[in-house]
Design an enzyme around this catalytic site. Structure first.
Site, PDB file in Angstrom:
ATOM      1  N   GLY A 321      26.864  37.364  58.627  1.00  0.00           N
ATOM      2  CA  GLY A 321      25.426  37.569  58.491  1.00  0.00           C
ATOM      3  C   GLY A 321      25.047  37.824  57.048  1.00  0.00           C
ATOM      4  O   GLY A 321      25.708  37.365  56.107  1.00  0.00           O
ATOM      5  N   SER A 322      23.981  38.581  56.858  1.00  0.00           N
ATOM      6  CA  SER A 322      23.379  38.704  55.522  1.00  0.00           C
ATOM      7  C   SER A 322      24.193  39.491  54.511  1.00  0.00           C
ATOM      8  O   SER A 322      23.853  39.502  53.333  1.00  0.00           O
ATOM      9  CB  SER A 322      21.984  39.327  55.653  1.00  0.00           C
ATOM     10  N   THR A 323      25.277  40.145  54.932  1.00  0.00           N
ATOM     11  CA  THR A 323      26.138  40.781  53.924  1.00  0.00           C
ATOM     12  C   THR A 323      26.771  39.721  53.021  1.00  0.00           C
ATOM     13  O   THR A 323      27.141  40.014  51.883  1.00  0.00           O
ATOM     14  CB  THR A 323      27.237  41.628  54.594  1.00  0.00           C
TER      15      THR A 323
END
Length: 741
Positions: A321-323
């Site tokens: 995801g956005s990490t």
């Protein structure tokens, strides 16, 4: 008659010759053996020695496992197994029997001390044809005090076998890292029975990976003995000492690991997620100071091991995801294509020749034209898709390799997975920038993050600090290893500064991760979970992997903490709060434990609000801005006729000053405003206010810039800070599978 006598004499003569010849051969054979000392070419003395030579093994001690400070995590302890001898041949002197003489009395006495019914004990003691019997689990691991009490009964034939057993004193404690060791159970194909092996073997984790080092080599006692293995008088023993196994010292810090276990246990009880992973690392060296997961198990009892055998941090890749945006951002900064003040149109992004657009996590609504810095703060997928065009697809692929995604870290644990960079089709290249499609392991994410925290130098993670041989006190120390410099020190510092605003900005998705005094910097993630049936992603309200990859303090990070929580039993809106319940206490307690003192918080300067009444709107805003205040003008006039707070009031630097103008009144866009600032508008415009919820503004019933009059009703919806960025459940606008954060 005469012929008969002659025949008898001939027969007697023949027999005499035969027996004479046999006697001669026997005499010659005896003389030959006596003179040569050999039989069939083999020394007779050696054969005799072999008959009497007895060998007894001396079991080596399996090496211990310690934490980085020398506190025991796993060790060998002595245990006792109850046995009964039934073979009458074992008794030489009837006055001192060595076998069970009275099964009924023996069963009656033993039933008082072991967990087995008297009738079952009796049944075993009277088993036909058995020479020796045991008592299953009831006879294993007999406590020393119980052993003493049974021995005082002086029951004939009852003995105890002494053996070593692996002991884990901390119960649930980095269990998938440590693993466990036990004597193997193997099926005897001839008898069809399960037999327990003699040597303890590692089955998981460190116990398995370092099994050869931990094993050691058994010793031996060799001596001449009689049929009962008693030492023959005058003979000597030959002893070969055992070589004990090596001791393993981990990088795990017992205190920090305890912080992890405690926080995860609380979250597990409260939210019952399907899976959780948490890692604490030292970015300067790559040392793993803590690593835990749920489900977990007790290394001593194995309770819970059936729920999950795999070490989730090492063996099971996930979509991050956005990490993952951390590393896309780092690439853009390094390539000089990230302009924080440049604006782009948020909402949706069209990939050439692909009908499905890339949407921002608020289902394609976006936030209008915003800066790339705000795009990072809001975790805009569109911002990162556009950055890929600036970076170049081939260049970004190179940086994925430079950050070592797609290859194992070789941390020193078994079955490490490599993950997979999905980078074939055009859309896959865009989705990889924000962590969808491409898979990584949590330990790969931590390894890559060391480059951000360590001024561009990426450190290989490791779990074993040193291996010590107790037989000669020699030690093999693991040295920190740099495995590349994917970005420069300046880039790393700039990325940390940008990610800091994710936590501090009013638009930031990471506001809930702020820890007073420790300037946390990092990135949130909300990854969708692929449908096991292979059709897109799961659609349930909590079918996400919520995560945060953070480091602190920002200027010189001492710790990296990465937390992922899969499918917690809560609403989507509370997903980030679940992660915070692990990250925040673990980061804060670990920094304090390491004696990293909190920085003195800079006090916001308090100034008196100047009087800008009668000034032009532009002059008033400039005056207030120079003093550090955010000024908002309401109405379309060009002159200020009122203000809140009033002149002479005190206000914390950064708070809003609302200016009423002489034009037609209107309500401003109050998205993300605090209640305090909303009340200023209501008071200046003399409106009737209906507030729903608490926290910050998410919705208002009167559109910005719409004309209003005194007494109009203003309805404002509020939501808590950590949930302020919650998307609307508009399924029609989520036709693609873009991560929500």
């Amino acid at each position: 008659m005469r012929k008969s006598k002659i025949s008898m004499n001939i027969g007697a003569a023949i027999l005499f010759l035969i027996f004479g010849l046999l006697f001669f051969i026997l005499i010659v054979r005896m003389l030959t053996i006596q003179v040569s000392g050999q039989v069939q070419g083999k020394p007779l003395a050696a054969m005799a020695m072999k008959q009497h030579l007895k060998n007894t093994e001396i079991e080596s001690k399996r090496g211990n496992i310690y934490d980085v400070n020398g506190k025991v995590i796993a060790e060998d302890t002595t245990s006792f197994r109850l046995q009964a001898i039934l073979d009458k041949k074992m008794t030489i002197d009837p006055k001192h029997p060595n076998h069970v003489m009275d099964p009924q009395k023996t069963a009656e006495q033993l039933a008082k001390y072991i967990d087995m019914p008297e009738n079952e004990i009796y049944k075993r003691l009277t088993k036909k044809g058995a020479k020796q019997v045991e008592f299953g689990k009831a006879g294993e691991d007999v406590p020393y005090k119980t052993k003493e009490k049974i021995e005082k009964l002086k029951l004939p034939g009852i003995i105890f076998a002494r053996e070593s057993k692996r002991y884990y004193p901390n119960g649930v404690f980095a269990s998938h890292v440590i693993g466990f060791a036990q004597k193997p159970e193997e099926l005897n194909k001839k008898t069809g029975k399960i037999e327990i092996g003699e040597k303890t073997k590692g089955k998981m984790g460190i116990e398995q990976f370092y099994d050869k080092d931990l094993q050691g080599t058994d010793g031996k006692i060799q001596f001449e003995g009689d049929a009962w293995s008693y030492l023959i008088p005058g003979s000597k023993e030959k002893v070969k000492k055992p070589k004990n196994g090596k001791d393993i010292y981990l990088t795990i810090d017992k205190k920090i690991q305890s912080f992890l276990e405690d926080a995860m246990t609380e979250v597990d009880k409260k939210y019952n997620p399907k899976e959780m992973v948490a890692i604490v690392a030292d970015p300067k060296t790559g040392k793993i100071l803590g690593m835990s997961q749920r489900p977990t198990f007790d290394s001593m009892t194995r309770e819970g091991i059936e729920k999950k055998w795999q070490n989730l941090a090492i063996e099971e890749p996930i979509e991050p995801g956005s990490t993952m945006k951390i590393f896309t951002l780092a690439t853009a900064v390094q390539q000089g294509v990230f302009n924080p003040n440049e604006k782009y149109m948020s909402g949706t992004f069209k990939v050439k020749n692909d009908p499905r657009p890339i949407n921002d996590w608020n289902y394609g609504q976006g936030w209008g034209p915003i800066t790339y810095l705000e795009g990072v703060q809001r975790s805009s997928n569109v911002a990162f898709a556009k950055l890929l065009d600036k970076i170049g697809k081939d260049t970004f692929r190179t940086y994925l390799d430079r950050f070592h995604f797609g290859v194992p870290t070789n941390i020193g644990l078994p079955n490490e997975a490599s993950g997979k960079i999905l980078y074939n089709w055009p859309k896959e290249k865009y989705t990889t920038t924000y962590g969808q499609g491409t898979t990584v392991t949590p330990i790969q994410m931590v390894q890559a993050a060391t480059a951000i925290a360590n001024d561009g130098i990426m450190m290989k993670p490791y779990i074993v600090d040193k291996v010590v041989d107790p037989n000669n006190n020699k030690e093999e120390k693991t040295k920190p290893e740099s495995i590349g410099k994917p970005i420069s020190a300046d880039t790393a510092k700039e990325v940390r500064d940008i990610l800091r605003t994710v936590v501090t900005s009013k638009h930031g998705t990471g506001k809930g991760y702020e820890i007073e005094g420790y300037s946390v910097t990092g990135k949130t993630g909300t990854a969708q979970i692929p449908n096991p049936n292979g059709a897109g992603y799961l659609r349930g309200g909590s079918d996400y992997i919520f995560s945060f990859l953070g480091m602190a303090p920002k200027k010189d990070p001492k710790l990296i903490v990465y937390v992922t929580v899969k499918q917690p039993q809560t609403t989507y809106e509370n997903g980030s709060k679940v992660v915070q319940s692990i990250f925040n206490p673990v980061m804060k307690n670990s920094l304090q434990y390491l004696n990293i003192k909190p920085a003195k918080m800079e006090k916001s300067e308090i100034k008196n609000i100047p009087n800008v009444d009668k000034k032009s709107v532009s002059d008033a805003i400039t005056t207030l801005k120079d003093l550090g205040y955010e000024a908002i003008a309401i109405g379309d006039g060009n002159q200020v006729i009122d203000q809140l707070p009033k002149a002479g009031s005190t206000l914390l630097q950064g708070e809003k000053v609302i200016l009423k103008t002489n034009g037609k009144p209107s309500v401003p866009d109050m998205l993300h405003w605090s209640k305090r600032d909303v009340l200023k508008v209501v008071e200046l415009l003399d409106l009737k206010l209906n507030m729903i919820g608490t926290g910050y503004v998410t919705k208002q019933n009167i559109s910005p810039s719409s004309p209003i009059k005194t007494g109009d009703h203003l309805v404002v919806n509020f939501q808590s800070a950590e949930n302020m960025e919650t998307p609307k459940k508009d399924k029609k606008k989520n036709e693609d599978d873009s991560p929500l954060d």
